[in-house]
Write a protein that holds these residues in place. Structure first.
Motif, PDB file in Angstrom:
ATOM      1  N   PRO A 420      17.622  49.842  51.550  1.00  0.00           N
ATOM      2  CA  PRO A 420      18.201  48.846  52.465  1.00  0.00           C
ATOM      3  C   PRO A 420      17.225  47.707  52.770  1.00  0.00           C
ATOM      4  CG  PRO A 420      18.637  51.067  53.267  1.00  0.00           C
ATOM      5  CD  PRO A 420      17.651  51.192  52.138  1.00  0.00           C
ATOM      6  N   GLY A 421      17.729  46.490  52.640  1.00  0.00           N
ATOM      7  CA  GLY A 421      16.947  45.317  53.001  1.00  0.00           C
ATOM      8  C   GLY A 421      15.875  44.928  52.020  1.00  0.00           C
ATOM      9  N   ALA A 422      15.779  45.605  50.878  1.00  0.00           N
ATOM     10  CA  ALA A 422      14.698  45.337  49.930  1.00  0.00           C
ATOM     11  C   ALA A 422      15.197  44.565  48.721  1.00  0.00           C
ATOM     12  CB  ALA A 422      14.062  46.648  49.468  1.00  0.00           C
ATOM     13  N   ASP A 423      14.334  43.735  48.163  1.00  0.00           N
ATOM     14  CA  ASP A 423      14.541  43.184  46.834  1.00  0.00           C
ATOM     15  C   ASP A 423      13.734  44.072  45.897  1.00  0.00           C
ATOM     16  OD1 ASP A 423      14.473  41.854  44.409  1.00  0.00           O
ATOM     17  OD2 ASP A 423      14.278  39.866  45.285  1.00  0.00           O
ATOM     18  N   THR A 424      14.412  44.890  45.123  1.00  0.00           N
ATOM     19  CA  THR A 424      13.688  45.895  44.341  1.00  0.00           C
ATOM     20  C   THR A 424      12.899  45.285  43.189  1.00  0.00           C
ATOM     21  OG1 THR A 424      15.724  46.359  43.085  1.00  0.00           O
ATOM     22  CG2 THR A 424      15.220  47.797  44.958  1.00  0.00           C
ATOM     23  N   ARG A 425      13.155  44.010  42.856  1.00  0.00           N
ATOM     24  CA  ARG A 425      12.287  43.357  41.870  1.00  0.00           C
ATOM     25  C   ARG A 425      10.888  43.189  42.449  1.00  0.00           C
ATOM     26  NH1 ARG A 425      16.885  38.912  40.896  1.00  0.00           N
ATOM     27  NH2 ARG A 425      16.814  39.177  43.150  1.00  0.00           N
ATOM     28  N   ALA A 426      10.813  42.794  43.723  1.00  0.00           N
ATOM     29  CA  ALA A 426       9.506  42.691  44.371  1.00  0.00           C
ATOM     30  C   ALA A 426       8.916  44.084  44.616  1.00  0.00           C
ATOM     31  CB  ALA A 426       9.633  41.928  45.685  1.00  0.00           C
ATOM     32  N   PHE A 427       9.770  45.029  45.012  1.00  0.00           N
ATOM     33  CA  PHE A 427       9.275  46.395  45.241  1.00  0.00           C
ATOM     34  C   PHE A 427       8.695  46.973  43.954  1.00  0.00           C
ATOM     35  CE2 PHE A 427      10.156  51.011  45.135  1.00  0.00           C
ATOM     36  CZ  PHE A 427       9.256  51.410  46.120  1.00  0.00           C
ATOM     37  N   ALA A 428       9.291  46.653  42.807  1.00  0.00           N
ATOM     38  CA  ALA A 428       8.786  47.164  41.530  1.00  0.00           C
ATOM     39  C   ALA A 428       7.348  46.726  41.293  1.00  0.00           C
ATOM     40  CB  ALA A 428       9.676  46.699  40.385  1.00  0.00           C
ATOM     41  N   GLN A 429       7.003  45.513  41.743  1.00  0.00           N
ATOM     42  CA  GLN A 429       5.634  45.044  41.575  1.00  0.00           C
ATOM     43  C   GLN A 429       4.670  45.822  42.459  1.00  0.00           C
ATOM     44  OE1 GLN A 429       4.823  42.744  39.226  1.00  0.00           O
ATOM     45  NE2 GLN A 429       6.975  42.911  38.644  1.00  0.00           N
ATOM     46  N   VAL A 430       5.070  46.108  43.698  1.00  0.00           N
ATOM     47  CA  VAL A 430       4.237  46.917  44.593  1.00  0.00           C
ATOM     48  C   VAL A 430       4.102  48.334  44.032  1.00  0.00           C
ATOM     49  CG1 VAL A 430       3.998  47.831  46.924  1.00  0.00           C
ATOM     50  CG2 VAL A 430       4.952  45.546  46.588  1.00  0.00           C
ATOM     51  N   ALA A 431       5.216  48.888  43.534  1.00  0.00           N
ATOM     52  CA  ALA A 431       5.189  50.252  43.001  1.00  0.00           C
ATOM     53  C   ALA A 431       4.218  50.386  41.837  1.00  0.00           C
ATOM     54  CB  ALA A 431       6.598  50.670  42.581  1.00  0.00           C
ATOM     55  N   LEU A 432       4.153  49.356  40.979  1.00  0.00           N
ATOM     56  CA  LEU A 432       3.216  49.414  39.858  1.00  0.00           C
ATOM     57  C   LEU A 432       1.783  49.581  40.341  1.00  0.00           C
ATOM     58  CD1 LEU A 432       4.358  46.766  37.202  1.00  0.00           C
ATOM     59  CD2 LEU A 432       3.970  49.207  36.847  1.00  0.00           C
ATOM     60  N   ARG A 433       1.467  48.933  41.444  1.00  0.00           N
ATOM     61  CA  ARG A 433       0.097  49.024  41.962  1.00  0.00           C
ATOM     62  C   ARG A 433      -0.186  50.407  42.554  1.00  0.00           C
ATOM     63  NH1 ARG A 433       1.486  43.579  43.324  1.00  0.00           N
ATOM     64  NH2 ARG A 433       1.621  43.862  45.577  1.00  0.00           N
ATOM     65  N   HIS A 434       0.873  51.195  42.745  1.00  0.00           N
ATOM     66  CA  HIS A 434       0.722  52.586  43.197  1.00  0.00           C
ATOM     67  C   HIS A 434       0.931  53.566  42.046  1.00  0.00           C
ATOM     68  CE1 HIS A 434       0.320  52.144  47.601  1.00  0.00           C
ATOM     69  NE2 HIS A 434       0.937  50.998  47.393  1.00  0.00           N
ATOM     70  N   GLY A 435       0.967  53.050  40.812  1.00  0.00           N
ATOM     71  CA  GLY A 435       1.045  53.924  39.653  1.00  0.00           C
ATOM     72  C   GLY A 435       2.421  54.470  39.369  1.00  0.00           C
ATOM     73  N   ILE A 436       3.455  53.710  39.738  1.00  0.00           N
ATOM     74  CA  ILE A 436       4.810  54.163  39.415  1.00  0.00           C
ATOM     75  C   ILE A 436       5.634  52.971  38.948  1.00  0.00           C
ATOM     76  CG2 ILE A 436       5.640  53.957  41.802  1.00  0.00           C
ATOM     77  CD1 ILE A 436       7.220  56.648  41.096  1.00  0.00           C
ATOM     78  N   GLU A 437       6.345  53.152  37.850  1.00  0.00           N
ATOM     79  CA  GLU A 437       7.123  52.080  37.236  1.00  0.00           C
ATOM     80  C   GLU A 437       8.604  52.328  37.490  1.00  0.00           C
ATOM     81  OE1 GLU A 437       7.147  49.850  32.908  1.00  0.00           O
ATOM     82  OE2 GLU A 437       6.910  52.033  32.973  1.00  0.00           O
ATOM     83  N   VAL A 438       9.231  51.418  38.217  1.00  0.00           N
ATOM     84  CA  VAL A 438      10.644  51.563  38.530  1.00  0.00           C
ATOM     85  C   VAL A 438      11.449  50.480  37.821  1.00  0.00           C
ATOM     86  CG1 VAL A 438      10.074  52.531  40.786  1.00  0.00           C
ATOM     87  CG2 VAL A 438      10.612  50.105  40.604  1.00  0.00           C
TER      88      VAL A 438
END
Length: 483
Positions: A420-438
């Motif tokens: 909810p409330g997220a742009d998952t394209r931007a979240f995908a970039q944050v996730a990469l920095r935590h070692g997970i590719e979405v």
């Protein structure tokens, strides 16, 4: 030449740029230089404006400014007031060989992950299991029993090994779709089947109706053929018939692509009633249905068989091409799929197949032929295993990420989750920095909708699934702090 690549196109080309060591601006600069050298960005192409690019990458504007400064120092880009930052005309040759990317496509990073292979990053780009144990058993049976006869053949059978065509036909017959071997073409998976169909039916500007969301690799097969994609949303029974009827009447698509059995990414199982109505509707509008069935539907609680392929519900006027594959149920390394359709269409597609590769390897097909009668038992076991893993991941998400919204799918092996409330394209970039590719949901929708969704495959071992959710939780907290 200015091709006006959009920010999502550039982000897609960057891939997992954020993974690694060193300052983040330097990693960004190095990744931009790589795609320029490889021809992803051409001399004269503009780089994205700093502020929106920073938002898309979930970094500060200063990070993008520093990356561009580094590229300018290296002579890779130029900046001029009023025209932004562009690739220097001396940075790379004017012409580069094609590298398989699809203009406007969204499957680049998924395919690149297959090429790169395993890394420390937990990748959510694939939803396939390791090989079923039956593969080894059957391979030994082929060596012991079938190899002598196989070696007597020339090995050139573009339409497929007769034994496998017959086994696939029998499998469809058991599902309520009477089929003869000459109605079956063996392919190297669903992707090749879609490429062959695209070659036969699509010309530049041809309209193709697709589900929204859908799988980006399938969408890119049609984009590569220069099709115009028309997205139709889903309801609880499958593709929305009311909107599908409007799209057919207004745009007269040539093809309609659907995944009726455990739709990817939602896991929806299209009802038999919806399949019948869809077949009738397509026949009325002279639209060819392409149905991708990667799974076998389970029998009902009373032992009655699950819904048959759409082709079983169609009248004699309905044109339906049905694809299948052993990838999801048996093993991705066994590159065996098939197309089922009217015999005259299968013959035409077989000619196109011959031009592509002259046919699949015989030994692989012999293994597949012996596996086909065992497919229902393998499918039932795989679905039970997948259900257990999805329930585990669901419970972990409910505990650690209670804001996220999802529901248990009818089948498949992945959860379709709303953030909810997220742009998952931007979240995908944050996730990469935590070692997970979405995979951002917008990449799975031809219109770019579902940008607040991600697909969460549940195919890893239990300890990896626990770590996966932990990394998603950490990424979500970091993304929330940046919003």
């Amino acid at each position: 030449m200015d091709r006006n690549l959009g920010i999502p196109d550039v982000v897609e080309l960057l891939g997992d740029w954020a993974v690694g060591r060193g300052p983040i601006y330097r990693r960004l600069a190095e990744s931009l230089e790589r795609i320029i050298r490889e021809g992803g960005l051409h001399p004269g192409d503009p780089l994205p404006p700093e502020r929106p690019f920073a938002r898309a990458l979930a970094v500060s504007r200063a990070t993008v400014v520093s990356a561009y400064d580094r590229l300018r120092e290296r002579g890779i880009v130029d900046s001029r007031q009023g025209s932004g930052t562009r690739v220097n005309r001396f940075a790379a040759p004017l012409r580069q060989p094609l590298d398989g990317r699809v203009t406007g496509g969204r499957a680049t990073s998924l395919l690149q992950r297959m090429i790169d292979g395993p890394t420390e990053v937990i990748s959510l780009t694939r939803a396939v299991d390791a090989a079923a144990p039956e593969v080894g058993t059957v391979l030994q049976e082929v060596v012991d029993t079938d190899l002598g006869e196989l070696l007597k053949d020339t090995g050139y059978r573009p339409a497929g090994l007769p034994a496998l065509r017959a086994a696939v036909a029998d499998q469809y017959g058991s599902q309520g779709l009477p089929t003869t071997p000459d109605q079956v073409l063996i392919t190297s998976g669903t992707q090749q089947a879609l490429n062959l169909i695209s070659t036969m039916y699509i010309r530049r500007g041809t309209s193709v109706m697709v589900e929204s969301p859908s799988w980006p690799g399938c969408l890119d097969a049609f984009r590569a053929a220069k099709a115009r994609l028309l997205g139709v949303p889903l309801d609880d029974e499958g593709i929305d018939l009311r909107i599908a009827r409007q799209v057919m009447a207004e745009h007269q698509p040539v093809l309609m692509f659907v995944m009726p059995t455990y739709h990817n990414p939602t896991g929806l199982l299209m009802t038999g009633r919806r399949r019948a109505h869809l077949a009738d509707l397509a026949a009325q509008h002279n639209v060819v249905i392409v149905e991708d069935n990667n799974f076998l539907p389970p029998d009902g609680p009373d032992g009655a068989p699950g819904p048959a392929p759409i082709a079983a519900y169609g009248s004699s006027d309905a044109q339906v091409l049905t694809t299948g594959t052993l990838t999801k149920l048996v093993w991705g390394g066994l590159r065996i799929g098939w197309l089922r359709g009217p015999a005259e269409l299968i013959e035409r597609l077989a000619r196109l197949k011959a031009m592509a590769d002259l046919g699949n390897p015989f030994v692989d097909q012999a293994v597949a032929a012996r596996l086909m009668p065992r497919l229902p038992a393998i499918a039932a076991r795989r679905l039970t295993e997948a259900r257990g893993r999805m329930e585990l991941v669901g419970s972990l998400i409910a505990e650690k990420l209670p804001e996220w919204q999802w529901r248990m799918p009818a089948g498949g092996s992945a959860l379709w989750v709303r953030l909810p409330g997220a742009d998952t394209r931007a979240f995908a970039q944050v996730a990469l920095r935590h070692g997970i590719e979405v995979v951002p949901g917008a990449s799975m929708d031809s219109s770019g909708r579902h940008d607040d969704h991600i697909r969460v495959p549940c195919v890893h071992p239990e300890d990896v699934l626990v770590e996966m959710v932990d990394r998603l939780e950490n990424a979500w907290r970091d993304a929330a702090m940046a919003r």
